[in-house]
Design a protein around this motif. Structure first.
Motif, PDB file in Angstrom:
ATOM      1  N   GLN A 168       0.821  -1.212   0.000  1.00 63.12           N
ATOM      2  CA  GLN A 168       0.000   0.000   0.000  1.00 63.12           C
ATOM      3  C   GLN A 168       0.853   1.259   0.000  1.00 63.12           C
ATOM      4  OE1 GLN A 168      -0.868  -2.644   1.845  1.00 63.12           O
ATOM      5  NE2 GLN A 168      -3.092  -2.804   2.056  1.00 63.12           N
ATOM      6  N   HIS A 182      -3.855   5.610 -11.716  1.00 63.37           N
ATOM      7  CA  HIS A 182      -4.017   4.218 -11.291  1.00 63.37           C
ATOM      8  C   HIS A 182      -3.486   3.258 -12.351  1.00 63.37           C
ATOM      9  CE1 HIS A 182      -7.571   5.737  -8.631  1.00 63.37           C
ATOM     10  NE2 HIS A 182      -6.408   6.240  -8.300  1.00 63.37           N
ATOM     11  N   GLY A 194      -7.360  -3.720 -10.820  1.00 64.07           N
ATOM     12  CA  GLY A 194      -8.326  -3.905  -9.733  1.00 64.07           C
ATOM     13  C   GLY A 194      -7.632  -4.032  -8.380  1.00 64.07           C
ATOM     14  N   THR A 195      -6.483  -4.691  -8.371  1.00 62.78           N
ATOM     15  CA  THR A 195      -5.733  -4.847  -7.120  1.00 62.78           C
ATOM     16  C   THR A 195      -5.203  -3.491  -6.647  1.00 62.78           C
ATOM     17  OG1 THR A 195      -5.031  -7.002  -7.960  1.00 62.78           O
ATOM     18  CG2 THR A 195      -3.884  -6.166  -6.022  1.00 62.78           C
ATOM     19  N   LYS A 197      -6.442  -0.618  -7.304  1.00 65.10           N
ATOM     20  CA  LYS A 197      -7.562   0.204  -6.808  1.00 65.10           C
ATOM     21  C   LYS A 197      -8.028  -0.244  -5.437  1.00 65.10           C
ATOM     22  CE  LYS A 197      -9.524   1.894 -11.092  1.00 65.10           C
ATOM     23  NZ  LYS A 197     -10.758   2.107 -11.842  1.00 65.10           N
ATOM     24  N   SER A 198      -8.031  -1.554  -5.204  1.00 64.14           N
ATOM     25  CA  SER A 198      -8.528  -1.971  -3.891  1.00 64.14           C
ATOM     26  C   SER A 198      -7.518  -1.618  -2.798  1.00 64.14           C
ATOM     27  CB  SER A 198      -8.930  -3.446  -3.889  1.00 64.14           C
ATOM     28  OG  SER A 198      -7.807  -4.252  -3.730  1.00 64.14           O
ATOM     29  N   HIS A 199      -6.222  -1.648  -3.116  1.00 65.93           N
ATOM     30  CA  HIS A 199      -5.220  -1.163  -2.150  1.00 65.93           C
ATOM     31  C   HIS A 199      -5.435   0.329  -1.878  1.00 65.93           C
ATOM     32  CE1 HIS A 199      -2.828  -4.676  -1.521  1.00 65.93           C
ATOM     33  NE2 HIS A 199      -2.452  -4.791  -2.781  1.00 65.93           N
ATOM     34  N   ARG A 201      -8.140   2.071  -2.252  1.00 61.86           N
ATOM     35  CA  ARG A 201      -9.397   2.284  -1.531  1.00 61.86           C
ATOM     36  C   ARG A 201      -9.195   2.054  -0.027  1.00 61.86           C
ATOM     37  NH1 ARG A 201     -12.942  -0.583  -5.225  1.00 61.86           N
ATOM     38  NH2 ARG A 201     -12.651  -2.374  -3.881  1.00 61.86           N
ATOM     39  N   ARG A 202      -8.572   0.935   0.293  1.00 61.30           N
ATOM     40  CA  ARG A 202      -8.351   0.630   1.714  1.00 61.30           C
ATOM     41  C   ARG A 202      -7.437   1.663   2.376  1.00 61.30           C
ATOM     42  NH1 ARG A 202      -8.351  -4.822   0.270  1.00 61.30           N
ATOM     43  NH2 ARG A 202      -6.097  -4.964   0.137  1.00 61.30           N
TER      44      ARG A 202
ATOM     45  N   ASP B  11     -15.715   4.934  -0.223  1.00 62.57           N
ATOM     46  CA  ASP B  11     -14.490   4.586  -0.945  1.00 62.57           C
ATOM     47  C   ASP B  11     -14.636   4.836  -2.448  1.00 62.57           C
ATOM     48  OD1 ASP B  11     -16.341   2.584  -1.050  1.00 62.57           O
ATOM     49  OD2 ASP B  11     -14.914   0.943  -0.796  1.00 62.57           O
ATOM     50  N   LEU B  12     -15.866   4.679  -2.966  1.00 64.07           N
ATOM     51  CA  LEU B  12     -16.070   4.997  -4.388  1.00 64.07           C
ATOM     52  C   LEU B  12     -15.916   6.494  -4.635  1.00 64.07           C
ATOM     53  CD1 LEU B  12     -18.981   2.984  -6.052  1.00 64.07           C
ATOM     54  CD2 LEU B  12     -16.514   2.821  -6.386  1.00 64.07           C
ATOM     55  N   LEU B  15     -12.223   7.305  -4.711  1.00 68.47           N
ATOM     56  CA  LEU B  15     -11.603   6.992  -6.000  1.00 68.47           C
ATOM     57  C   LEU B  15     -12.068   7.985  -7.070  1.00 68.47           C
ATOM     58  CD1 LEU B  15     -11.746   3.088  -6.022  1.00 68.47           C
ATOM     59  CD2 LEU B  15      -9.704   4.518  -5.940  1.00 68.47           C
TER      60      LEU B  15
END
Lengths: 218, 257
Positions: A168, A182, A194-195, A197-199, A201-202, B11-12, B15
């Motif tokens: 992260q 991104h 996708g990975t 973005k999920s990092h 996001r968290r 979270d959306l 982003l």
């Protein structure tokens, strides 16, 4: 205990003093390192209570943060030393005004930091006015409250980013310090979008909740 | 409820504030929804601030010179009754440190610390103790004169899911350095307790031997870099013949000079 165990124990008894083992890792490659660190809240309570160790601990935990904000605001290490010293001295002398129920100790210290930096510019500006024979408003205007605020937020964000775990941390630094998109980050790290973005996001959720604790207004 | 009626997840929105497109229905909702607009604008501010941050903004280490100036200005005692566990372990023992000596020092330590810690329900203070010693002692205490001398010490605190506490000291004797460990009420089980010194940077470790009857003295091999191996760890080891650390640490503390 079977004989071979005994032998191994005996062998260890003699070689232990010279053999250095690596810390064993878990099957998923993680290094277990449980911590005994005292919580920030406990430091805050002890600080309000007048325990000197809590002042020392507060300096250890937040001294660098405060010093960096002061250095980035004043542009001088020397002035930053003075500001950081003034912050902790006045916080300690005014500790009866700190109530752990009403907020985290670092947030309270940051409030004092903002005022001390404002004081710093105020005194600079007074000096300048004295030098200025006409007594007109100085051109060396202090950084406004707002810009101290901005510096503080920047340093707090950088601090929180530096505390993220990998990957992260690297992803967020690429996003913010290097301003990559991104897609660029995904390419750079050969990681699925996708990975990434999920990092992100968290990390963002974590970042915001940490900043709320620090009393940052975003 | 259709998607256009729902608030966008935070979270959306985050982003989105970084440049991602929202799904179209959600985008329509966000445009019309005050609550979502407010949250979006918070995220936008955070992003703006984050994009101005640079590597130079990452705080380093708090300068020791500033702490020294603070301690001077406040005339900190470094061993006031309200404070810290840290100075309780004698820096310059009048007599060679005994396990009993450590035990009684630890009891005093526990009492002081509990007063402060119980308020918050926090019972482990190894990290604090270590810092306390490091900061308090910097240049403001007389150098030890008698031998053997305690060159470093720490309280030992229980790790999550374990019980027990204790203290550890490194003493310098004419024969070399020793680690003196005293613990009480450690979580037990099938196996035995073993004492380790660990390098917290590299996670390398040296096993010093089994801890029997809650206390022991362990010679430290000459040449072991005590600036690196600063963590005292007591583990619960099964009788499995495997000389590697079980990863089941019971108490731990970081030595401080």
């Amino acid at each position: 205990m079977n004989p071979s165990d005994v032998l191994q124990r005996a062998e260890r008894a003699t070689v232990a003093h010279v053999s250095v083992h690596p810390w064993p890792t878990t099957p998923d490659g993680q290094t277990p390192w449980p911590t005994t660190e005292t919580s920030d809240a406990a430091v805050g309570v002890a600080f309000a209570d007048g325990s000197e160790w809590a002042l020392e601990e507060a300096y250890r935990r937040w001294g660098a943060l405060i010093h960096t904000i002061a250095a980035r605001s004043t542009g001088s290490q020397h002035d930053a030393d003075d500001v950081a010293q003034a912050v902790f001295v006045s916080a300690w002398r005014g500790r009866h005004r700190y109530s752990p129920d009403q907020g985290a100790l670092p947030a309270w210290l940051l409030g004092i930091t903002r005022r001390r930096i404002a004081d710093h510019w105020e005194s600079r500006s007074r000096e300048q006015r004295r030098i200025d024979a006409a007594g007109a408003a100085s051109e060396v205007l202090p950084a406004s409250e707002e810009s101290v605020e901005k510096v503080a937020n920047r340093v707090l964000i950088a601090d929180e980013l530096s505390r993220l775990d990998q990957p992260q941390r690297q992803i967020m630094e690429l996003a913010f310090f290097d301003d990559l998109t991104h897609h660029q980050i995904a390419d750079h790290l050969s990681m699925p979008l996708g990975t990434v973005k999920s990092h992100i996001r968290r990390s963002l959720i974590r970042l915001r909740s940490r900043l709320e604790v620090d009393g940052v207004t975003v | 409820m259709s998607q256009s009626d729902m608030h966008a997840p935070g979270d959306l929105l985050a982003l989105h504030a970084m440049g991602d497109q929202l799904p179209e229905a959600m985008s329509r909702h966000v445009t019309a929804c005050n609550q979502c607009q407010t949250e979006l604008s918070q995220w936008t501010h955070l992003m703006a601030a984050a994009h101005t941050a640079t590597v130079d903004d990452v705080p380093g280490v708090a300068p020791t010179r500033v702490w020294d100036a603070i301690a001077d200005e406040l005339e900190l005692s470094g061993n006031s009754a309200t404070a810290t566990p840290a100075p309780v372990l004698p820096v310059t023992p009048a007599t060679p440190p005994s396990v009993a000596g450590i035990a009684s020092a630890r009891r005093r330590w526990s009492t002081n610390w509990l007063v402060a810690a119980s308020v918050a329900g926090v019972l482990s203070g190894a990290a604090v103790t270590a810092t306390g010693v490091a900061l308090t002692n910097s240049g403001r205490q007389p150098a030890p004169v008698a031998a053997p001398v305690v060159v470093a010490s720490t309280a030992l605190a229980a790790l999550p899911d374990h019980q027990g506490d204790g203290a550890a000291e490194i003493v310098s004797t004419p024969e070399g350095k020793e680690l003196v460990v005293d613990v009480s009420q450690l979580t037990g089980g099938d196996g035995f307790h073993e004492v380790w010194l660990i390098d917290p940077e590299t996670f390398q470790m040296v096993g010093l031997g089994a801890l029997v009857n809650d206390s022991g003295r362990f010679p430290i091999p000459a040449g072991l870099d005590l600036r690196r191996f600063t963590v005292v760890d007591v583990s619960l080891e099964p009788f499995d013949g495997d000389p590697v650390h079980s990863r089941d640490s019971v108490v731990r503390g970081e030595l401080s000079t």
